[in-house]
Design an enzyme around this catalytic site. Structure first.
Site, PDB file in Angstrom:
ATOM      1  N   LYS A  47       0.805  -1.210   0.000  1.00  0.00           N
ATOM      2  CA  LYS A  47       0.000   0.000   0.000  1.00  0.00           C
ATOM      3  C   LYS A  47       0.842   1.264   0.000  1.00  0.00           C
ATOM      4  O   LYS A  47       0.428   2.305  -0.512  1.00  0.00           O
ATOM      5  CB  LYS A  47      -0.946   0.004   1.211  1.00  0.00           C
ATOM      6  CG  LYS A  47      -0.235   0.099   2.554  1.00  0.00           C
ATOM      7  CD  LYS A  47      -1.188   0.095   3.726  1.00  0.00           C
ATOM      8  CE  LYS A  47      -1.714  -1.286   3.998  1.00  0.00           C
ATOM      9  NZ  LYS A  47      -0.653  -2.243   4.433  1.00  0.00           N
ATOM     10  N   HIS A 175       0.553  -3.500  15.154  1.00  0.00           N
ATOM     11  CA  HIS A 175       1.094  -2.376  14.378  1.00  0.00           C
ATOM     12  C   HIS A 175       1.116  -1.164  15.289  1.00  0.00           C
ATOM     13  O   HIS A 175       0.068  -0.745  15.789  1.00  0.00           O
ATOM     14  CB  HIS A 175       0.236  -2.103  13.143  1.00  0.00           C
ATOM     15  CG  HIS A 175       0.955  -1.364  12.051  1.00  0.00           C
ATOM     16  ND1 HIS A 175       1.566  -0.146  12.258  1.00  0.00           N
ATOM     17  CD2 HIS A 175       1.157  -1.670  10.747  1.00  0.00           C
ATOM     18  CE1 HIS A 175       2.116   0.262  11.119  1.00  0.00           C
ATOM     19  NE2 HIS A 175       1.891  -0.644  10.196  1.00  0.00           N
ATOM     20  N   GLU A 247       6.193  -5.716   8.658  1.00  0.00           N
ATOM     21  CA  GLU A 247       5.506  -5.134   7.511  1.00  0.00           C
ATOM     22  C   GLU A 247       6.015  -3.719   7.225  1.00  0.00           C
ATOM     23  O   GLU A 247       5.248  -2.754   7.239  1.00  0.00           O
ATOM     24  CB  GLU A 247       3.996  -5.113   7.762  1.00  0.00           C
ATOM     25  CG  GLU A 247       3.391  -6.490   8.024  1.00  0.00           C
ATOM     26  CD  GLU A 247       1.985  -6.405   8.605  1.00  0.00           C
ATOM     27  OE1 GLU A 247       1.451  -5.285   8.735  1.00  0.00           O
ATOM     28  OE2 GLU A 247       1.419  -7.470   8.933  1.00  0.00           O
TER      29      GLU A 247
END
Length: 412
Positions: A47, A175, A247
């Site tokens: 993304k 996250h 990530e």
């Protein structure tokens, strides 16, 4: 930047804004990651910047990919990446997306609620599930905890429901927020993940995956890597059989992309009043000239609105010359995008030479993250094109070319 000279040559659309992408900078970031976090496998967050050459390079380097939609999954699979190298890291997915992931054999995916478990049980019962937990993201540019993440007190019930539905939960993800400014947020999150590993054991699971998410910043990476490694060693001293992934997104691409924009118009005092003004009489916080460039907040600079960025320009050309003296006097100015919307302000106040003219160029660094990926064509303005290079960082260019050649040969 040879492309800058096109404007003077009178080529059609020669003054178009454009990115310069240095792929060797991406390669260097990967080498830095392997050196500082050798135990953690990077799964690049597509993304952040789905540039095809960036994806191809990272695939060649062996990274995994964090995908949030069918479109991103299909893009990565089309490169020849194995489905096992993809995590569908969107905790709230459309049922059709889950079904498509099952057909593509993308099994690893996140969840943070019971409705998601019911959807997965119906459409992808063989999925390898990762429970996304809530962490402290108060020091992040983008607080993802406002939208995703199961509070720890809800996790036992989630795991019990997964067990009831005969679903395989393999681990925990978190996250700390995109663009985290607090390295110690990772330590707190790892401690929470340790507690959830214990909850998993109580529910009858033996977790084998820890996903430490994103939030890695280039400038603070060494500090973050040290805190994260220490936390993993403290809370997971025995890691037999536990795979650790992350990530990262902006970490890989932010400084690999720069943007060149052309001054297409300006509003300044009449005549030579601006040039002749005494510096002592000029308010440094009150712009005396407005520059209009050919990209703005609906294009590359959407990062101002969506990613809380404050880009600042450098002067690439002055009065048509690419030699810009260091001693040139500066004045307060504002910089605006090309659309007809008054919201399209790139810099409300910045310091620039008062003698900049229409046709001169401004440069913008660190434009690789959450920029081109969210650009639109509002008002009919095209998205800025990308010019690629592997030479600006010197060492690494040959490695980039060799990695790409090897990957293309393997995919063929």
């Amino acid at each position: 930047m040879n492309a800058l000279h096109l404007a003077a040559d009178g080529e059609p659309d020669a003054e178009k804004a454009f990115y310069v992408a240095d792929l060797s900078a991406v390669y260097k970031q990967h080498e830095r990651w392997k050196k500082l976090l050798p135990e953690i496998e990077p799964f690049y967050a597509v993304k952040c910047n789905p540039d095809p050459y960036v994806l191809r390079l990272l695939a060649a380097l062996g990274t995994g990919f964090d995908c949030a939609s069918n479109g991103e999954i299909n893009t990565v699979l089309a490169l020849g990446v194995a489905p096992e190298r993809i995590i569908f890291a969107n905790p709230c997915k459309a049922t059709s997306f889950i079904r498509s992931a099952a057909k593509a054999r993308v099994d690893m995916m996140t969840f943070d609620n019971t409705d998601e478990l019911h959807k997965i049980a119906r459409t992808h019962p063989g999925a390898k599930l990762v429970v996304r937990i809530l962490t402290d993201d108060s020091k992040a540019l983008c607080r993802l905890g406002l939208k995703f993440g199961a509070p720890l007190d809800t996790v036992p019930a989630l795991l019990a429901k997964a067990r009831e539905l005969n679903l395989d939960v393999i681990g925990v993800s978190f996250h700390v927020g995109s663009g985290s400014t607090d390295p110690f947020a990772f330590a707190d999150a790892v401690e929470r993940a340790r507690a959830v590993f214990d909850m998993g054991k109580a529910a009858g699971y033996e977790f084998t995956l820890l996903d430490v998410g994103g939030g890695f910043e280039d400038a603070s990476f060494e500090a973050t890597a040290g805190v994260l490694a220490d936390a993993i060693n403290r809370f997971f001293p025995v890691r037999d059989g536990i795979r650790i992934i992350a990530e990262p997104g902006r970490y890989y691409v932010s400084k690999a992309f720069s943007l060149a924009t052309n001054i297409i118009a300006r509003r300044a005092p009449p005549g030579h009043a601006l040039e002749q003004a005494d510096a002592a009489d000029v308010d440094p916080e009150q712009p005396s000239v407005m520059y209009y460039i050919n990209d703005g907040v609906y294009g590359a600079f959407n990062c101002i609105l969506f990613d809380h960025q404050t880009p600042q320009p450098t002067v690439l050309s002055l009065n048509g010359s690419f030699h810009v003296p260091a001693s040139v006097p500066l004045r307060a100015a504002s910089v605006w995008g090309p659309t007809c919307d008054s919201l399209d302000c790139v810099c409300a106040v910045t310091q620039l030479p008062g003698t900049l003219q229409v046709g001169d160029w401004l440069g913008w660094e660190n434009m690789g993250a959450y920029s081109a990926c969210a650009a639109s064509m509002f008002n009919g303005f095209e998205v800025s094109r990308v010019v690629y290079t592997t030479g600006a960082c010197g060492k690494g260019a040959a490695e980039v070319r060799e990695a790409l050649r090897a990957f293309q040969a393997q995919a063929a």
